[in-house]
Design an enzyme around this catalytic site. Structure first.
Site, PDB file in Angstrom:
ATOM      1  N   ARG A   1      -3.735 -10.239   3.968  1.00 27.37           N
ATOM      2  CA  ARG A   1      -3.897 -10.321   2.504  1.00 27.37           C
ATOM      3  C   ARG A   1      -2.626  -9.764   1.883  1.00 27.37           C
ATOM      4  NH1 ARG A   1      -5.322  -6.936  -1.556  1.00 27.37           N
ATOM      5  NH2 ARG A   1      -6.614  -7.755  -3.226  1.00 27.37           N
TER       6      ARG A   1
ATOM      7  N   LYS B   1       0.836  -1.207   0.000  1.00 23.69           N
ATOM      8  CA  LYS B   1       0.000   0.000   0.000  1.00 23.69           C
ATOM      9  C   LYS B   1       0.869   1.255   0.000  1.00 23.69           C
ATOM     10  CE  LYS B   1      -4.242  -1.825   0.260  1.00 23.69           C
ATOM     11  NZ  LYS B   1      -5.130  -2.356   1.299  1.00 23.69           N
TER      12      LYS B   1
HETATM   13  N1  PMM Z   1      -7.049  -3.975  -0.563  1.00 17.71           N
HETATM   14  C1  PMM Z   1      -7.137  -4.034  -1.904  1.00 17.71           C
HETATM   15  C2  PMM Z   1      -8.051  -4.887  -2.526  1.00 17.71           C
HETATM   16  N2  PMM Z   1      -8.852  -5.689  -1.799  1.00 17.71           N
HETATM   17  N3  PMM Z   1      -9.583  -6.461   0.304  1.00 17.71           N
HETATM   18  C3  PMM Z   1      -9.536  -6.407   1.631  1.00 17.71           C
HETATM   19  N4  PMM Z   1     -10.353  -7.186   2.372  1.00 17.71           N
HETATM   20  N5  PMM Z   1      -8.665  -5.595   2.289  1.00 17.71           N
HETATM   21  C4  PMM Z   1      -7.819  -4.762   1.631  1.00 17.71           C
HETATM   22  O1  PMM Z   1      -7.065  -4.020   2.281  1.00 17.71           O
HETATM   23  C5  PMM Z   1      -7.851  -4.773   0.202  1.00 17.71           C
HETATM   24  C6  PMM Z   1      -8.768  -5.658  -0.441  1.00 17.71           C
HETATM   25  C7  PMM Z   1      -6.267  -3.149  -2.740  1.00 17.71           C
HETATM   26  O2  PMM Z   1      -5.042  -3.714  -2.961  1.00 17.71           O
HETATM   27  P1  PMM Z   1      -4.566  -4.453  -4.332  1.00 17.71           P
HETATM   28  O3  PMM Z   1      -4.819  -3.495  -5.468  1.00 17.71           O
HETATM   29  O4  PMM Z   1      -3.155  -4.705  -4.087  1.00 17.71           O
HETATM   30  O5  PMM Z   1      -5.350  -5.696  -4.494  1.00 17.71           O
END
Ligand code: PMM
Length: 289
Positions: free
Chosen positions: A263, A223
């Site tokens: 995650r 992030k």
């Molecule tokens: N962050 C992203 C996408 N999906 N889902 C949950 N539950 N928590 C998160 O912090 C989250 C998510 C964005 O990150 P990416 O673009 O790297 O997938």
């Protein structure tokens, strides 16, 4: 116990590791790398071999400023990947804000619905999840990515996120979601300002969210707030893909503080970190006096 079992998902007695497979051309963290279905399936299998407990498949980028994709395009991206991974025995979660996608994903084998809007983007979502009888990640969210950062205004980010999540929990319970299926997520990076320290306050006060009585999922991987923390002396943020070591540090801290799941994009070092945290927790209070 917040780290305890959630129906239908692995329960290894430690923080779970969710590996990310973004089937998108434009995700900020791994944009384009797994856009092709075959590559995405292979990547999911590789992440399992590296120690992931489940694989989160998403077809819509949520990076700050992102525009939405159409329903048809989202379905086209995620369903074949979910189907193939599920058929090979991989526990899959679907990262979607759309009830229709969640429904099709569960039919294709997904065992968890990960809704970054916590049911706010699509009012039909909680009912669909309740009917499907699968676990539901309810994330803190204040609006779509194109302008979410303008909503990152808080007096006290920790109590406001907690209270807004509590209202979402009440709402999804009213729609019939079983309480044992709810997982909470503070939504790091979503309407959280990196300069204001919102993400760090939430991470450092995980116990406040855990006290709500539901398992807590943390998504810190790659992030922007990590890129800012690790900025060069001239202020240039560290590249997203070069913040994996910092992600591992957060994984260890979050798991040691009772997170149910992290995650992450890079699985192996994070899987090591949750094992370190589990050993650390297992020996807490073991001092001989
Ligand atoms: N962050 C992203 C996408 N999906 N889902 C949950 N539950 N928590 C998160 O912090 C989250 C998510 C964005 O990150 P990416 O673009 O790297 O997938």
């Amino acid at each position: 116990m917040n780290e305890g079992a959630v129906p239908g998902l692995p329960a290894p007695g430690r923080c779970l590791v969710m590996g990310v497979v973004n089937v998108t051309p434009d995700s900020f963290s791994d944009g384009g790398a797994w856009f092709d279905a075959d590559k995405a399936i292979r990547h999911g299998l590789d992440l399992m071999a590296e120690g992931a407990d489940l694989i989160d498949v998403g077809g819509e980028s949520t990076r700050p400023g992102a525009q939405r994709v159409s329903l048809q395009e989202e379905l086209r991206r995620v369903i074949p990947v979910i189907e193939a991974l599920s058929q090979q025995g991989v526990p899959v979660s679907v990262d979607t804000m759309r009830a229709e996608v969640a429904e099709a994903a569960v039919e294709a084998g997904a065992r968890l619905v990960n809704d970054v809007s916590g049911g706010l983007a699509d009012p039909a979502m909680p009912r669909v999840v309740a009917a499907a009888g699968v676990p539901y990640v309810v994330m803190h969210w204040r609006g779509h990515s194109h302008d979410m950062q303008t909503r990152a205004v808080y007096e006290n980010v920790v109590t406001e996120v907690r209270d807004e999540l509590a209202r979402r929990v009440e709402a999804v319970l009213r729609e019939g979601v079983d309480p044992s299926m709810i997982i909470l997520d503070p939504g790091l990076g979503f309407a959280k300002h990196p300069e204001a320290g919102h993400n760090w306050s939430l991470l450092a006060n995980l116990d406040v969210l855990r006290a709500m009585g539901y398992p807590v999922l943390i998504g810190a991987s790659r992030k922007g707030f990590l890129g800012r923390l690790l900025a060069a002396p001239d202020g240039t943020p560290r590249a997203f893909t070069d913040s994996d070591d910092a992600t591992v540090a957060i994984t260890a801290l979050a798991a040691a503080n009772g997170a149910w799941c992290v995650r992450v994009h890079r699985v192996r070092p994070n899987a090591d970190a949750v094992r370190v945290a589990a050993a650390y927790r297992a020996h807490a209070g073991s001092a001989v006096r």
